[in-house]
Design a protein around this motif. Structure first.
Motif, short mmCIF file in Angstrom:
data_model
loop_
_atom_site.label_atom_id
_atom_site.label_comp_id
_atom_site.label_asym_id
_atom_site.label_seq_id
_atom_site.Cartn_x
_atom_site.Cartn_y
_atom_site.Cartn_z
N PHE A 184 33.91 32.06 46.65
CA PHE A 184 34.05 33.17 45.71
C PHE A 184 35.09 34.14 46.25
O PHE A 184 35.01 34.56 47.40
N ASP A 188 35.40 35.51 41.78
CA ASP A 188 35.99 34.35 41.11
C ASP A 188 35.59 33.08 41.86
O ASP A 188 35.76 32.99 43.07
N ARG A 189 35.12 32.10 41.12
CA ARG A 189 34.52 30.90 41.71
C ARG A 189 35.53 29.76 41.82
O ARG A 189 36.24 29.44 40.88
N ALA A 202 44.32 32.83 44.11
CA ALA A 202 43.10 33.56 43.74
C ALA A 202 43.02 34.89 44.48
O ALA A 202 42.55 35.90 43.92
N HIS A 206 44.18 39.74 43.26
CA HIS A 206 43.35 40.92 43.50
C HIS A 206 44.02 41.92 44.43
O HIS A 206 43.43 42.96 44.76
#
Length: 207
Positions: A184, A188-189, A202, A206
């Motif tokens: 995670f 978010d997975r 990913a 952020h």
């Protein structure tokens, strides 16, 4: 990718009934023993991204992640203050539980060095009969500076084992984890062992 059924019954079968009945809360253990309990985090506590990996110490895909991908994530994101990383153990079997206990025996400072050893030498320490695997796990513990007395106290502590399994079940059920590795990134997975670029993308979104 390794799969498991996250139920009380499957956990009892996997790790042995004597170790997995309802037990003491981990907070109580933290106050009375030197073991590393609960989430073990590395990286800046104020980092903008929190990355949580659910992993089993006996999962080959998790070992591949830690050997091939984790060093780049650590160097580029954790060591630079961008990511705070937490590995949460998943217990498929008693070997993974015992190795996880040893990784926590020496306290928080030794946890990730032990995880590194267990992941990099997974094929070696998981090979052989049950007695041989136990001896292999103890050998890793000694390699990391634990004594026979330390290992006996740790591995024979049923409250410690119960608490770790209860902690794992609570976390994995809450996050609907069904396979390892599951990662995670700020919620978010990502499932399965992905290339570094996938994790980087990913994380970067952020930042």
């Amino acid at each position: 990718m390794s799969n498991f059924l996250l139920t009380r019954r499957s956990a009892l079968i996997a790790t042995g009934a004597t170790a997995l009945v309802a037990g003491a809360p981990l907070g109580a253990l933290a106050e009375s023993k030197p073991f590393a309990v609960g989430d073990q985090a590395i990286g800046d506590e104020n980092a903008p991204v929190t990355m949580i990996e659910y992993a089993s110490l006996t999962c080959p895909h998790c070992a591949t992640f830690h050997e091939d991908t984790w060093p780049s994530i650590k160097a580029e994101y954790v060591d630079t203050g961008k990511v705070r990383f937490i590995m949460r153990e998943v217990y498929f079997d008693r070997f993974g539980l015992w190795a996880g206990m040893v990784a926590r025996c020496g306290g928080a400072d030794k946890y990730y060095p032990f995880i590194d050893i267990f992941m990099k030498s997974q094929r070696r320490w998981t090979s052989g009969s049950e007695a041989e695997v136990v001896e292999n796990i103890r050998r890793v513990g000694k390699q990391g500076g634990l004594t026979d007395a330390d290992l006996d106290a740790c591995l024979n502590d049923e409250d410690f084992a119960r608490g770790l399994v209860e902690d794992y079940q609570t976390n994995a059920e809450r996050d609907s984890v069904r396979s390892t590795p599951t990662v995670f990134v700020n919620g978010d997975r990502l499932e399965g062992n992905q290339p570094f670029e996938v994790y980087a993308e990913a994380i970067d979104k952020h930042l």
